[in-house]
Design a protein around this motif. Structure first.
Motif, mmCIF file in Angstrom:
data_model
loop_
_atom_site.group_PDB
_atom_site.id
_atom_site.type_symbol
_atom_site.label_atom_id
_atom_site.label_comp_id
_atom_site.label_asym_id
_atom_site.label_seq_id
_atom_site.Cartn_x
_atom_site.Cartn_y
_atom_site.Cartn_z
ATOM 1 N N ILE A 50 0.835 -1.192 0.000
ATOM 2 C CA ILE A 50 0.000 0.000 0.000
ATOM 3 C C ILE A 50 0.873 1.247 0.000
ATOM 4 N N SER A 51 0.490 2.207 -0.828
ATOM 5 C CA SER A 51 1.150 3.508 -0.797
ATOM 6 C C SER A 51 0.117 4.547 -0.379
ATOM 7 N N TYR A 52 0.593 5.726 -0.035
ATOM 8 C CA TYR A 52 -0.348 6.755 0.399
ATOM 9 C C TYR A 52 0.139 8.141 0.007
ATOM 10 N N ILE A 53 -0.815 9.033 -0.118
ATOM 11 C CA ILE A 53 -0.525 10.447 -0.334
ATOM 12 C C ILE A 53 -1.068 11.178 0.892
ATOM 13 N N PRO A 54 -0.174 11.735 1.707
ATOM 14 C CA PRO A 54 -0.647 12.446 2.905
ATOM 15 C C PRO A 54 -1.350 13.749 2.529
ATOM 16 N N ILE A 55 -2.446 14.024 3.217
ATOM 17 C CA ILE A 55 -3.209 15.250 2.998
ATOM 18 C C ILE A 55 -3.062 16.181 4.207
ATOM 19 N N ARG A 66 -4.816 9.605 1.341
ATOM 20 C CA ARG A 66 -5.419 8.763 0.310
ATOM 21 C C ARG A 66 -4.526 7.532 0.201
ATOM 22 N N LEU A 67 -5.128 6.339 0.222
ATOM 23 C CA LEU A 67 -4.371 5.087 0.154
ATOM 24 C C LEU A 67 -4.580 4.396 -1.189
ATOM 25 N N PHE A 68 -3.516 3.783 -1.689
ATOM 26 C CA PHE A 68 -3.558 3.146 -2.995
ATOM 27 C C PHE A 68 -2.978 1.737 -2.955
ATOM 28 N N LEU A 69 -3.596 0.844 -3.730
ATOM 29 C CA LEU A 69 -3.063 -0.498 -3.939
ATOM 30 C C LEU A 69 -1.980 -0.416 -5.015
ATOM 31 N N SER A 70 -1.205 -1.467 -5.167
ATOM 32 C CA SER A 70 -0.101 -1.447 -6.132
ATOM 33 C C SER A 70 -0.568 -1.278 -7.574
ATOM 34 N N GLY A 72 -2.746 0.875 -8.462
ATOM 35 C CA GLY A 72 -3.166 2.257 -8.603
ATOM 36 C C GLY A 72 -4.583 2.544 -8.145
ATOM 37 N N LYS A 73 -5.356 1.504 -7.823
ATOM 38 C CA LYS A 73 -6.721 1.726 -7.352
ATOM 39 C C LYS A 73 -6.687 2.323 -5.949
ATOM 40 N N GLU A 74 -7.596 3.271 -5.719
ATOM 41 C CA GLU A 74 -7.616 3.957 -4.427
ATOM 42 C C GLU A 74 -8.541 3.249 -3.447
ATOM 43 N N ILE A 75 -7.998 2.860 -2.309
ATOM 44 C CA ILE A 75 -8.752 2.158 -1.275
ATOM 45 C C ILE A 75 -9.918 3.011 -0.774
ATOM 46 N N ASN A 76 -9.695 4.303 -0.574
ATOM 47 C CA ASN A 76 -10.750 5.189 -0.080
ATOM 48 C C ASN A 76 -11.972 5.105 -0.996
ATOM 49 N N CYS A 77 -11.739 5.215 -2.283
ATOM 50 C CA CYS A 77 -12.814 5.199 -3.276
ATOM 51 C C CYS A 77 -13.485 3.825 -3.349
ATOM 52 N N ILE A 78 -12.711 2.769 -3.267
ATOM 53 C CA ILE A 78 -13.269 1.415 -3.325
ATOM 54 C C ILE A 78 -14.245 1.201 -2.171
ATOM 55 N N LEU A 79 -13.845 1.595 -0.961
ATOM 56 C CA LEU A 79 -14.705 1.417 0.213
ATOM 57 C C LEU A 79 -16.007 2.208 0.080
#
Length: 101
Positions: A50-55, A66-70, A72-79
């Protein structure tokens, strides 16, 4: 992922503060839907890179990100798309309006 606290907070290996998902509002522990949200985050993040972009950083010292799977899909959006959490419009201002399952 090291540990999921609830449907919008987790800990990553090698990172001391927790990460709070930006723009996501999950039911609190003990509320209806809380376990479903927690389980969905576990399923998405377990044994995944998991990678992330701090806000921001919240009042508890957590990294709001914002958290991302390898892939490129965003975990926040998926949930949000799965319907297990809601968009936290106070902060996201409609950023996740187009999230789909």
């Amino acid at each position: 992922m090291r540990y999921v606290h609830d449907g919008d907070t987790l800990y990553l290996y090698g990172l001391k503060p927790a990460i709070r998902l930006w723009g996501v509002d999950a039911p609190e522990v003990g509320q209806k839907g809380a376990q479903a949200a927690t389980n969905a985050l576990i399923k998405l993040s377990k044994e995944k890179r998991i990678s992330y972009i701090p806000i921001d950083t919240d009042k508890y010292g957590r990294i709001v990100a914002r958290l991302f799977l390898s892939d490129g899909k965003e975990i926040n959006c998926i949930l949000i798309g799965q319907g297990v959490v809601k968009q936290y419009n106070k902060y996201s201002k409609g950023f996740y309006d187009s999230c789909e399952p």
